[in-house]
Design a protein around this motif. Structure first.
Motif, short mmCIF file in Angstrom:
data_model
loop_
_atom_site.label_atom_id
_atom_site.label_comp_id
_atom_site.label_asym_id
_atom_site.label_seq_id
_atom_site.Cartn_x
_atom_site.Cartn_y
_atom_site.Cartn_z
N LEU A 8 0.83 -1.20 0.00
CA LEU A 8 0.00 0.00 0.00
C LEU A 8 0.87 1.26 0.00
O LEU A 8 0.58 2.22 -0.72
N LEU A 9 1.94 1.24 0.76
CA LEU A 9 2.86 2.37 0.80
C LEU A 9 3.50 2.61 -0.57
O LEU A 9 3.70 3.75 -0.99
N GLN A 10 3.81 1.55 -1.28
CA GLN A 10 4.40 1.67 -2.62
C GLN A 10 3.43 2.39 -3.56
O GLN A 10 3.82 3.33 -4.27
N VAL A 11 2.19 1.94 -3.55
CA VAL A 11 1.18 2.54 -4.43
C VAL A 11 0.92 3.99 -4.05
O VAL A 11 0.85 4.87 -4.91
N VAL A 12 0.79 4.26 -2.77
CA VAL A 12 0.52 5.62 -2.30
C VAL A 12 1.69 6.55 -2.64
O VAL A 12 1.48 7.66 -3.15
N ALA A 13 2.92 6.12 -2.39
CA ALA A 13 4.08 6.96 -2.68
C ALA A 13 4.17 7.27 -4.18
O ALA A 13 4.37 8.43 -4.58
N GLY A 14 4.01 6.26 -5.01
CA GLY A 14 4.05 6.47 -6.45
C GLY A 14 2.93 7.38 -6.93
O GLY A 14 3.14 8.27 -7.77
N SER A 15 1.76 7.20 -6.37
CA SER A 15 0.60 8.02 -6.76
C SER A 15 0.78 9.48 -6.34
O SER A 15 0.47 10.40 -7.11
N ILE A 16 1.29 9.69 -5.14
CA ILE A 16 1.49 11.07 -4.66
C ILE A 16 2.52 11.79 -5.52
O ILE A 16 2.32 12.94 -5.92
N VAL A 17 3.63 11.12 -5.82
CA VAL A 17 4.66 11.74 -6.66
C VAL A 17 4.09 12.07 -8.04
O VAL A 17 4.30 13.17 -8.56
N THR A 18 3.36 11.15 -8.63
CA THR A 18 2.75 11.40 -9.95
C THR A 18 1.79 12.58 -9.89
O THR A 18 1.82 13.46 -10.75
N LEU A 19 0.95 12.61 -8.89
CA LEU A 19 -0.03 13.68 -8.74
C LEU A 19 0.65 15.04 -8.53
O LEU A 19 0.28 16.03 -9.18
N VAL A 20 1.64 15.08 -7.66
CA VAL A 20 2.35 16.34 -7.40
C VAL A 20 3.04 16.84 -8.67
O VAL A 20 2.96 18.03 -9.00
N LEU A 21 3.74 15.96 -9.38
CA LEU A 21 4.41 16.36 -10.62
C LEU A 21 3.40 16.88 -11.65
O LEU A 21 3.65 17.88 -12.32
N THR A 22 2.28 16.22 -11.78
CA THR A 22 1.26 16.64 -12.73
C THR A 22 0.69 17.99 -12.36
O THR A 22 0.57 18.88 -13.21
N ILE A 23 0.34 18.17 -11.10
CA ILE A 23 -0.27 19.43 -10.66
C ILE A 23 0.70 20.60 -10.79
O ILE A 23 0.32 21.67 -11.27
N PHE A 24 1.95 20.43 -10.40
CA PHE A 24 2.89 21.55 -10.39
C PHE A 24 3.52 21.84 -11.75
O PHE A 24 3.98 22.96 -11.97
N THR A 25 3.56 20.88 -12.63
CA THR A 25 4.19 21.16 -13.94
C THR A 25 3.18 21.65 -14.97
O THR A 25 3.59 22.29 -15.94
N LYS A 26 1.91 21.39 -14.78
CA LYS A 26 0.92 21.86 -15.75
C LYS A 26 0.90 23.39 -15.86
O LYS A 26 0.95 23.92 -16.97
N PRO A 27 0.85 24.14 -14.76
CA PRO A 27 0.89 25.61 -14.89
C PRO A 27 2.21 26.11 -15.52
O PRO A 27 2.21 27.08 -16.27
N ILE A 28 3.29 25.44 -15.20
CA ILE A 28 4.58 25.86 -15.76
C ILE A 28 4.59 25.65 -17.27
O ILE A 28 5.00 26.54 -18.03
N SER A 29 4.13 24.49 -17.73
CA SER A 29 4.12 24.23 -19.18
C SER A 29 3.13 25.15 -19.89
O SER A 29 3.39 25.60 -21.01
N LYS A 30 2.01 25.45 -19.24
CA LYS A 30 1.04 26.37 -19.83
C LYS A 30 1.64 27.77 -19.98
O LYS A 30 1.46 28.44 -21.00
N LYS A 31 2.40 28.19 -18.97
CA LYS A 31 3.04 29.50 -19.00
C LYS A 31 4.09 29.55 -20.12
O LYS A 31 4.17 30.53 -20.86
#
Length: 144
Positions: free
Chosen positions: A48-71
């Motif tokens: 469960l920790l493996q899935v949660v850690a991978g999911s959190i990293v993916t979500l954080v990268l997606t959320i924070f890079t989308k505005p940067i790429s849009k800019k």
């Protein structure tokens, strides 16, 4: 098979898929799978920790890079490399049948291409649109 190996295989497959799409969204899933592999290597029984850690990293990268790429994409002077293809002339390398993929060379690059027309090898074509990795072409003579 150890869980970390499975995560590494998944990351490799996702990376190959990213190379086909060139969108960078799959890259974040690849990095998330690598993080999950690291967690699996350190704590092999904490699935469960493996899935949660991978999911959190993916979500954080997606959320924070989308505005940067849009800019970056909306900044003055930015031009998507694919937009310059539209209107250019190319040569059919692998024949194209309607509804089937073929190969077209535009400049020094080769692209997977589709067309509503039957296009033979060595026929000149014009690029009418581009998606991520596929171009749509028409016979050149119609536009000259």
């Amino acid at each position: 098979m150890d869980a970390w190996i499975v995560w590494l295989i998944a990351a490799g497959i996702i990376l190959v898929l990213e190379m086909f799409t060139l969108t960078f969204y799959m890259l974040w899933f690849c990095i998330g799978a690598l993080v999950a592999a690291l967690v699996a290597w350190i704590a092999p029984d904490a699935y469960l920790l493996q899935v949660v850690a991978g999911s959190i990293v993916t979500l954080v990268l997606t959320i924070f890079t989308k505005p940067i790429s849009k800019k970056v994409r909306s900044s003055k002077g930015f031009q998507d490399t694919g937009t310059e293809l539209v209107g250019r002339q190319g040569v059919v390398v692998d024949p194209i049948e309607p509804g089937q993929y073929g190969i077209v060379k535009v400049g020094s690059d080769t692209w997977s291409a589709v067309s509503t027309q039957l296009l033979a090898k060595d026929e000149r074509v014009r690029v009418i649109s581009r998606s991520s990795t596929i171009i749509e072409v028409e016979r050149w003579e119609e536009f000259t």
